[in-house]
Design a protein around this motif. Sequence first.
Motif, PDB file in Angstrom:
ATOM      1  N   MET A 117       0.847  -1.182   0.000  1.00 20.71           N
ATOM      2  CA  MET A 117       0.000   0.000   0.000  1.00 20.71           C
ATOM      3  C   MET A 117       0.892   1.245   0.000  1.00 20.71           C
ATOM      4  N   GLU A 118       0.654   2.113  -0.952  1.00 14.58           N
ATOM      5  CA  GLU A 118       1.424   3.355  -1.061  1.00 14.58           C
ATOM      6  C   GLU A 118       1.002   4.332   0.038  1.00 14.58           C
ATOM      7  N   THR A 119       1.971   5.109   0.509  1.00 19.19           N
ATOM      8  CA  THR A 119       1.705   6.102   1.546  1.00 19.19           C
ATOM      9  C   THR A 119       1.805   7.497   0.953  1.00 19.19           C
ATOM     10  N   ILE A 120       0.801   8.307   1.247  1.00 17.51           N
ATOM     11  CA  ILE A 120       0.741   9.695   0.786  1.00 17.51           C
ATOM     12  C   ILE A 120       0.725  10.597   2.023  1.00 17.51           C
ATOM     13  N   VAL A 121       1.531  11.652   2.002  1.00 22.10           N
ATOM     14  CA  VAL A 121       1.534  12.624   3.095  1.00 22.10           C
ATOM     15  C   VAL A 121       0.731  13.845   2.666  1.00 22.10           C
ATOM     16  N   ILE A 122      -0.104  14.310   3.557  1.00 24.87           N
ATOM     17  CA  ILE A 122      -0.904  15.515   3.325  1.00 24.87           C
ATOM     18  C   ILE A 122      -0.331  16.619   4.213  1.00 24.87           C
ATOM     19  N   VAL A 123       0.028  17.748   3.595  1.00 23.46           N
ATOM     20  CA  VAL A 123       0.529  18.893   4.344  1.00 23.46           C
ATOM     21  C   VAL A 123      -0.397  20.067   4.031  1.00 23.46           C
ATOM     22  N   ASP A 124      -1.276  20.350   4.982  1.00 21.45           N
ATOM     23  CA  ASP A 124      -2.282  21.407   4.809  1.00 21.45           C
ATOM     24  C   ASP A 124      -2.668  21.881   6.201  1.00 21.45           C
ATOM     25  N   THR A 148     -11.998  16.921  -7.648  1.00 21.87           N
ATOM     26  CA  THR A 148     -12.819  15.739  -7.366  1.00 21.87           C
ATOM     27  C   THR A 148     -11.913  14.600  -6.899  1.00 21.87           C
ATOM     28  N   PRO A 149     -12.429  13.751  -6.044  1.00 24.65           N
ATOM     29  CA  PRO A 149     -11.628  12.599  -5.601  1.00 24.65           C
ATOM     30  C   PRO A 149     -11.135  11.755  -6.769  1.00 24.65           C
ATOM     31  N   LYS A 150     -11.989  11.527  -7.747  1.00 22.85           N
ATOM     32  CA  LYS A 150     -11.613  10.713  -8.907  1.00 22.85           C
ATOM     33  C   LYS A 150     -10.423  11.331  -9.646  1.00 22.85           C
ATOM     34  N   LYS A 167      -4.611  11.254 -10.937  1.00 20.84           N
ATOM     35  CA  LYS A 167      -3.310  11.931 -11.057  1.00 20.84           C
ATOM     36  C   LYS A 167      -2.262  11.254 -10.172  1.00 20.84           C
ATOM     37  N   ILE A 168      -2.657  10.877  -8.953  1.00 21.79           N
ATOM     38  CA  ILE A 168      -1.732  10.203  -8.044  1.00 21.79           C
ATOM     39  C   ILE A 168      -1.279   8.883  -8.650  1.00 21.79           C
ATOM     40  N   ARG A 169      -2.217   8.096  -9.122  1.00 22.16           N
ATOM     41  CA  ARG A 169      -1.858   6.791  -9.694  1.00 22.16           C
ATOM     42  C   ARG A 169      -0.971   6.947 -10.926  1.00 22.16           C
ATOM     43  N   THR A 170      -1.259   7.934 -11.753  1.00 26.88           N
ATOM     44  CA  THR A 170      -0.429   8.182 -12.938  1.00 26.88           C
ATOM     45  C   THR A 170       1.001   8.515 -12.524  1.00 26.88           C
ATOM     46  N   GLU A 171       1.162   9.371 -11.532  1.00 24.35           N
ATOM     47  CA  GLU A 171       2.501   9.751 -11.065  1.00 24.35           C
ATOM     48  C   GLU A 171       3.219   8.558 -10.450  1.00 24.35           C
ATOM     49  N   LEU A 172       2.537   7.780  -9.628  1.00 22.12           N
ATOM     50  CA  LEU A 172       3.182   6.626  -9.001  1.00 22.12           C
ATOM     51  C   LEU A 172       3.562   5.579 -10.045  1.00 22.12           C
TER      52      LEU A 172
END
Length: 134
Positions: A1-8, A109-111, A116-121
């Motif tokens: 499972m890929e890990t994503i960090v959110i900085v906001d 949108t979530p989709k 975009k995330i999947r394309t980059e990964l």
Amino acid sequence: METIVIVDDDPDIVEVFSQMLLVFGFHSYSFTNPVEALEHIPGEEPLPSLILLDLMMTPITGLQFLEERRKNEILKAIPVFIISAWDLPDDDRKRFGSEIASVLRKPITPKDLVEKIRTELDRRIGNRSELDAQ
């Protein structure tokens, strides 16, 4: 499972992104203080695959985060998605161009975000495979 960090710095945005990423099969953790993110991300195991970064934050902005990120080799290896209601000015796009994987405007949108995330990964995995083959 890929890990994503959110900085906001907006806890509501962090919660929405965290839940959305979980639904789409990603693990995430977050920071509402970008200075803390700069300090803690390099020590995380495993390192995140991607950083989702807001621009308008305190005590430092997203652009200041990117400047500080340049000083850390571990952080520099993690792609960054700018996700902000504000657009990134052309001067800043030029200054940070190669360091930013994507600039996305809120609301998104979530989709669209997950695509975009999947394309980059996938792109990064392909690049690693090419390097391994050499």
